[in-house]
Design a protein around this motif. Sequence first.
Motif, PDB file in Angstrom:
ATOM      1  N   CYS A 185       0.833  -1.197   0.000  1.00  0.00           N
ATOM      2  CA  CYS A 185       0.000   0.000   0.000  1.00  0.00           C
ATOM      3  C   CYS A 185       0.868   1.247   0.000  1.00  0.00           C
ATOM      4  CB  CYS A 185      -0.921  -0.001   1.221  1.00  0.00           C
ATOM      5  SG  CYS A 185       0.001   0.123   2.772  1.00  0.00           S
ATOM      6  N   TYR A 186       2.164   1.054   0.315  1.00  0.00           N
ATOM      7  CA  TYR A 186       3.129   2.152   0.375  1.00  0.00           C
ATOM      8  C   TYR A 186       2.800   3.188   1.444  1.00  0.00           C
ATOM      9  CZ  TYR A 186       4.975   0.236  -3.977  1.00  0.00           C
ATOM     10  OH  TYR A 186       5.512  -0.587  -4.920  1.00  0.00           O
ATOM     11  N   ALA A 187       2.057   2.757   2.482  1.00  0.00           N
ATOM     12  CA  ALA A 187       1.820   3.682   3.597  1.00  0.00           C
ATOM     13  C   ALA A 187       3.146   4.038   4.264  1.00  0.00           C
ATOM     14  CB  ALA A 187       0.875   3.053   4.617  1.00  0.00           C
ATOM     15  N   CYS A 188       4.085   3.079   4.253  1.00  0.00           N
ATOM     16  CA  CYS A 188       5.413   3.343   4.831  1.00  0.00           C
ATOM     17  C   CYS A 188       6.064   4.509   4.104  1.00  0.00           C
ATOM     18  CB  CYS A 188       6.290   2.099   4.768  1.00  0.00           C
ATOM     19  SG  CYS A 188       6.252   1.225   3.194  1.00  0.00           S
ATOM     20  N   ARG A 189       5.927   4.507   2.792  1.00  0.00           N
ATOM     21  CA  ARG A 189       6.540   5.553   1.978  1.00  0.00           C
ATOM     22  C   ARG A 189       5.824   6.899   2.212  1.00  0.00           C
ATOM     23  NH1 ARG A 189       6.147   4.148  -4.192  1.00  0.00           N
ATOM     24  NH2 ARG A 189       4.202   5.333  -4.174  1.00  0.00           N
ATOM     25  N   GLN A 190       4.504   6.827   2.259  1.00  0.00           N
ATOM     26  CA  GLN A 190       3.739   8.065   2.422  1.00  0.00           C
ATOM     27  C   GLN A 190       3.987   8.724   3.767  1.00  0.00           C
ATOM     28  OE1 GLN A 190       3.024   8.301  -0.890  1.00  0.00           O
ATOM     29  NE2 GLN A 190       1.401   9.600  -0.058  1.00  0.00           N
ATOM     30  N   SER A 191       4.201   7.896   4.797  1.00  0.00           N
ATOM     31  CA  SER A 191       4.333   8.455   6.142  1.00  0.00           C
ATOM     32  C   SER A 191       5.755   8.908   6.433  1.00  0.00           C
ATOM     33  CB  SER A 191       3.919   7.399   7.172  1.00  0.00           C
ATOM     34  OG  SER A 191       4.822   6.305   7.092  1.00  0.00           O
ATOM     35  N   CYS A 192       6.696   8.505   5.604  1.00  0.00           N
ATOM     36  CA  CYS A 192       8.103   8.794   5.907  1.00  0.00           C
ATOM     37  C   CYS A 192       8.451  10.221   5.499  1.00  0.00           C
ATOM     38  CB  CYS A 192       9.016   7.818   5.173  1.00  0.00           C
ATOM     39  SG  CYS A 192      10.764   8.188   5.439  1.00  0.00           S
ATOM     40  N   PRO A 193       8.942  11.010   6.429  1.00  0.00           N
ATOM     41  CA  PRO A 193       9.280  12.398   6.072  1.00  0.00           C
ATOM     42  C   PRO A 193      10.442  12.478   5.088  1.00  0.00           C
ATOM     43  CG  PRO A 193      10.041  11.885   8.297  1.00  0.00           C
ATOM     44  CD  PRO A 193       9.205  10.716   7.850  1.00  0.00           C
ATOM     45  N   LEU A 194      11.217  11.398   4.948  1.00  0.00           N
ATOM     46  CA  LEU A 194      12.388  11.449   4.076  1.00  0.00           C
ATOM     47  C   LEU A 194      12.166  10.754   2.737  1.00  0.00           C
ATOM     48  CD1 LEU A 194      15.139  10.894   6.779  1.00  0.00           C
ATOM     49  CD2 LEU A 194      14.211  13.033   5.892  1.00  0.00           C
ATOM     50  N   CYS A 195      10.966  10.204   2.513  1.00  0.00           N
ATOM     51  CA  CYS A 195      10.634   9.641   1.202  1.00  0.00           C
ATOM     52  C   CYS A 195       9.954  10.735   0.396  1.00  0.00           C
ATOM     53  CB  CYS A 195       9.690   8.441   1.338  1.00  0.00           C
ATOM     54  SG  CYS A 195      10.557   6.873   1.452  1.00  0.00           S
ATOM     55  N   TYR A 196      10.763  11.607  -0.176  1.00  0.00           N
ATOM     56  CA  TYR A 196      10.170  12.771  -0.840  1.00  0.00           C
ATOM     57  C   TYR A 196      10.407  12.784  -2.353  1.00  0.00           C
ATOM     58  CZ  TYR A 196      14.983  14.210  -0.130  1.00  0.00           C
ATOM     59  OH  TYR A 196      16.344  14.236  -0.111  1.00  0.00           O
ATOM     60  N   CYS A 197      10.907  11.678  -2.904  1.00  0.00           N
ATOM     61  CA  CYS A 197      11.190  11.665  -4.340  1.00  0.00           C
ATOM     62  C   CYS A 197       9.939  12.073  -5.126  1.00  0.00           C
ATOM     63  CB  CYS A 197      11.611  10.274  -4.803  1.00  0.00           C
ATOM     64  SG  CYS A 197      13.261   9.818  -4.245  1.00  0.00           S
ATOM     65  N   ASN A 198      10.166  12.721  -6.262  1.00  0.00           N
ATOM     66  CA  ASN A 198       9.031  13.111  -7.085  1.00  0.00           C
ATOM     67  C   ASN A 198       8.342  11.894  -7.682  1.00  0.00           C
ATOM     68  OD1 ASN A 198       9.254  15.847  -6.678  1.00  0.00           O
ATOM     69  ND2 ASN A 198      10.813  16.056  -8.270  1.00  0.00           N
ATOM     70  N   ARG A 199       9.166  10.919  -8.088  1.00  0.00           N
ATOM     71  CA  ARG A 199       8.572   9.641  -8.468  1.00  0.00           C
ATOM     72  C   ARG A 199       9.463   8.533  -7.923  1.00  0.00           C
ATOM     73  NH1 ARG A 199       7.414   8.642 -14.533  1.00  0.00           N
ATOM     74  NH2 ARG A 199       5.992  10.370 -14.223  1.00  0.00           N
ATOM     75  N   CYS A 200       8.851   7.679  -7.131  1.00  0.00           N
ATOM     76  CA  CYS A 200       9.583   6.589  -6.501  1.00  0.00           C
ATOM     77  C   CYS A 200      10.018   5.585  -7.566  1.00  0.00           C
ATOM     78  CB  CYS A 200       8.699   5.918  -5.471  1.00  0.00           C
ATOM     79  SG  CYS A 200       9.470   4.518  -4.658  1.00  0.00           S
ATOM     80  N   VAL A 201      11.219   5.024  -7.412  1.00  0.00           N
ATOM     81  CA  VAL A 201      11.659   3.999  -8.368  1.00  0.00           C
ATOM     82  C   VAL A 201      10.697   2.829  -8.414  1.00  0.00           C
ATOM     83  CG1 VAL A 201      14.132   4.217  -8.714  1.00  0.00           C
ATOM     84  CG2 VAL A 201      13.282   3.227  -6.602  1.00  0.00           C
ATOM     85  N   ALA A 202       9.996   2.599  -7.308  1.00  0.00           N
ATOM     86  CA  ALA A 202       9.054   1.473  -7.289  1.00  0.00           C
ATOM     87  C   ALA A 202       7.927   1.704  -8.284  1.00  0.00           C
ATOM     88  CB  ALA A 202       8.488   1.286  -5.891  1.00  0.00           C
TER      89      ALA A 202
END
Lengths: 292, 671, 151
Positions: A185-202
């Motif tokens: 669901c990528y909630a981990c990515r959404q909640s992380c203050p340091l996951c700020y890439c414009n487009r995630c490689v995933a």
Amino acid sequence: MEYQEYQLRETAAKLLEEEKANVVIGYGLSKTGKVVPVFITRPEDAQKLVWNSECHQNLVVFLTRPEVKRLGKPAIVVKPCDARAIVVLANESQIMRHEVYVIGMVCEGVNEDQGRPSSRCAICYGHYPQNVDQVIGEAEDAPKDLSKEERRKTGKYQRIEEIKALPPDERLAYWKREFSRCVRCYACRQSCPLCYCNRCVADKNRPARIPTSASLQGNFAWNILRAFHLAGRCVSCGACSAACPAGIDLNLINLTLANAAEEQFDHLSGTKVGALPLIGTFSESDKEDFIR
Amino acid sequence: MAKIGVFTCWCGENIARHIDVERVSKAIESLPGVHCSMNYKYMCSEPGQSLIIDQIKSLGLTGVVVASCSPHMHLKTFRAAAQLAGVNPYMVEMANIREQCSWVHADKEEATAKAIELIRISVEKLRHNRPLQPISVPITKKALVIGGGVAGIQAALDIAAAGHEVILVEKEPSVGGKMAGLSETFPTLDCSQCILTPRMVEVNQHPKIRLMTYSEVEKVEGYIGNFSVTIRQKARYVDVNKCTGCGTCWNGCPNKRIPNSFDFNLGNRTAIYIPFPQAVPARPVIDSSRCIHFKNGKCGICEKNCAAGAINFNDEDKLITEEVGAVVVATGYQLYSIGKEQSNPNLSGYGEYGYGKYKDVIDSLQFERLISASGPTGGEPKRPSDGRVPQKIVFIQCVGSRDNAKGVSYCSKICCMYTAKHTMLYKHKVHDGEAHVFYMDIRSGGKKYDEFVRRAIEQDGALYHRGRVSKITEEEIDGVRKLVVRGADTLTGKPVTVEADMVVLACAMAPTDGATALAQKLSVGYDEYGFLSESHPKLRPVETNSAGVFLCGACQGPKDIPESVAQASAAAAKVLVMFSQDHLTREPEIAHVDESLCAACCACVQACPYEAISIEEIVDRKGNHVKNTSRVNPGLCMGCGTCVAVCPSKSIDLEGFTEEEVYAEIESLLS
Amino acid sequence: MEKTNTDQTFEPKIIAFVCNWCTYLGADLAGTNRLEYPANIRIIRLPCTGRIDFNLVIKAFEVGADAVLVSGCHPGDCHYNAGNYHARRRWILFRELLEVLGIETERIHFSWISAAEGAKFQKFVTEIVDKTRALGPYRGYQSITHESEER
């Protein structure tokens, strides 16, 4: 804590009145009485801010969001753990530090839902916020910085040691069990203050580094990628573990890398303003014992 | 649609004996994208290349895989062939089935199976390749030479002789470097200054050379063909344009007892000085740390005496920026310091030789000054302590060199030769004197070099002892202070003790102090001792891995004058090759950024070994800030791809080794 | 290189990521000197170890590698001055991650092999193949892949 809340409201109202900030990112209550993020833009609304033991979410994640940026110059309410993420964001030039007013709350621990102590508190660095513009709360009885040894006594580290003590196949089996619950669901990515890439490689498919469906292989690849992209960056705020709907303690993996960064490179993310990224720099004297 | 031709080479028997090429060709035929698959005895030969060209033309191939030797051997060959037939050269891949297959695997079955897989990897990569266009970079046809010793002078003169402008930067007040201080040179014994000073004058007078003495390179920006260099011209306090070099100032300066570093402190100079009489330019500088005027505002005698009005006590450092296309580094050497105080913690020095403690223990460059006709004693070998002419001198070779325990591991190469020269020059001046040499081996390779050493021993009677000196003590013997040198002669197996009047230490050559800092500014590599790294020890000896930066002289490693000069001319030739074109063609296999996706986290900026990546602002038409992005300077990028590995969102990619291409290679191995 | 189910005829699949300037040339030298080694290795040439991202190692396991080799220039010898130093730091951290996840680090080999070390290349590859043969197929990672397919 109530006095802290009063001080926080006063501070926020003043900041907005004096136009030192256009928006205060803080905690408030939903209609059902749940603690949720609020974005206060009018001084009179500052009374809606709350500060209590349910304020576990890391609000720093909102600083890099375009929709929040549009609200103007921000002030933000942070706990000591969250404050370290601000340092990293500034070091990685994602925010101009002087353009953000950081209100640091002295924190004695927070709970996640149903009064369960937040897993982030199991990796606490200290109760007193560092590198903030203003501290709210009593400083005397709040330990400023926990030493490495004190931090190592907490449950999280012991859990890592337990996992490390297992034979490799059992370790793998453990993570297979955990990751098989991941629904990507990528909630981990959404909640992380340091996951700020414009487009995630995933989310990129040429090439597809990670299978897009929630297969075990893809889940492994994703979690390895997520963890390694945070190597030397993760501030152990625990937002990922708190956000995971499958209840996977994702932070354990990050913490392993944070440990390694501290042990081997004396690098404690988010504690040093102006620190260079751990990955992306090197020392000629970096020590290893595995390269033949 | 990809139309790929695969051409498998037999390499005579080299490949065909261990790999069933016919079976390989057959197996490859059915791979996706493969349009034709053939084999031939020698693909690199004229008929082999023609075969490829013909197939491209007749079948309209879009890409070519050649399965043959290492790409290091023939990738250029086949790229050129493809280009002749109208296919983009970067649509050519090689599968290395010789060095990495037929030559290393004896089992034909296994080798054939592996060859097929190797070709499959290349085919899959090629299916994802993009045609690339070489990058054209304009060239500023002006060179910067750093260091005005014999190497720098030679390089500057050669480049200028071809009609290009040169900026020659020297940190000392005069050009000439170490060579200007030498007495006579081996193996011909011609006078060093006699051969060097005309060239020093030439660099100063050459219309194409801008000589900047008493200056240092402060900052280097840009890339090959387009460097922007900031040079700090140190305050001289003398207007060189007004000054006539008459000498009234330094002759009249009351502060006369300042050790002269040009004489390695064996002689004195004044506060306003030229380092040596033949200095070029013959314009003095004021040593503000020693000048009385700078201490108390008084004196000013030089200012009063100067008829040209050239003295300017208010002079300041100036920063000058110059645009150049190429840089030649010729920063030379200094001697390894023998004392206990070492800047490098791995070195311990030679306290037991008493250098610094005993006045008459000197190093080889000091000895050069002592026997130089222009030196502090006018060429008379007088010992520093009491001015007596030494009757016995002990020369110790390999002080620091070839000594892993206390010094450096390398051989300094020139010490055997100059020590032989020292014994000769000494014996020519003191006919009844004794010259003892302690050595480890004699290394005298070079034209007329060994003959020279033999002459020192056989004709001039230098006494050579094969062995090390363990200790030197100063003792008074018959009312004269002597240096008692205790060593061993390993050929006779006996201890040797010499009561000497003077000891000369042949210290190791080391790079100059600022060399590594300069190397960092230029992104040039250096070894553990600080010698700068050439691009390839044999085939690219004067190039560096930083494009457009060249090396010559002892900054690269110990070497003598002829070698330094030869290398300088080689570096100049490399610069001139560059300057013979108006534009430079660079390999397009460099990084590029997808600016719409870059989050400007700066990881790549930090990681880039060439400082080729910068953060740039993107603005909309009205000039409003949209976002920041990293951007690669195509002139600076060398294509290592470190940026790609550190970029979390993979917004940066490396042409020729893109993520897509590499993943395709790995996925071709799926079992 | 067909992988069979019986371990007696198990032929390990080894994917190597090497830099263009040192190890690739070292492998070429092994060839020039006719230094024989097992045919189980597949080399993927990259400009520099600095380019070798951890993702590529994971991908190699996903396509069924039983072991992975990563090799480049010795410290101080990098063609690009510092790519190998960057790589070294990443690998130090990456191994920690694999360790805690239970991914067998004895199946990932790192080395510095220069253009002059053809013999070292031969010896190292032979060792890796022998070692991997003894370890058997990497059922651990393959099970992740297979379980994904079964779903």
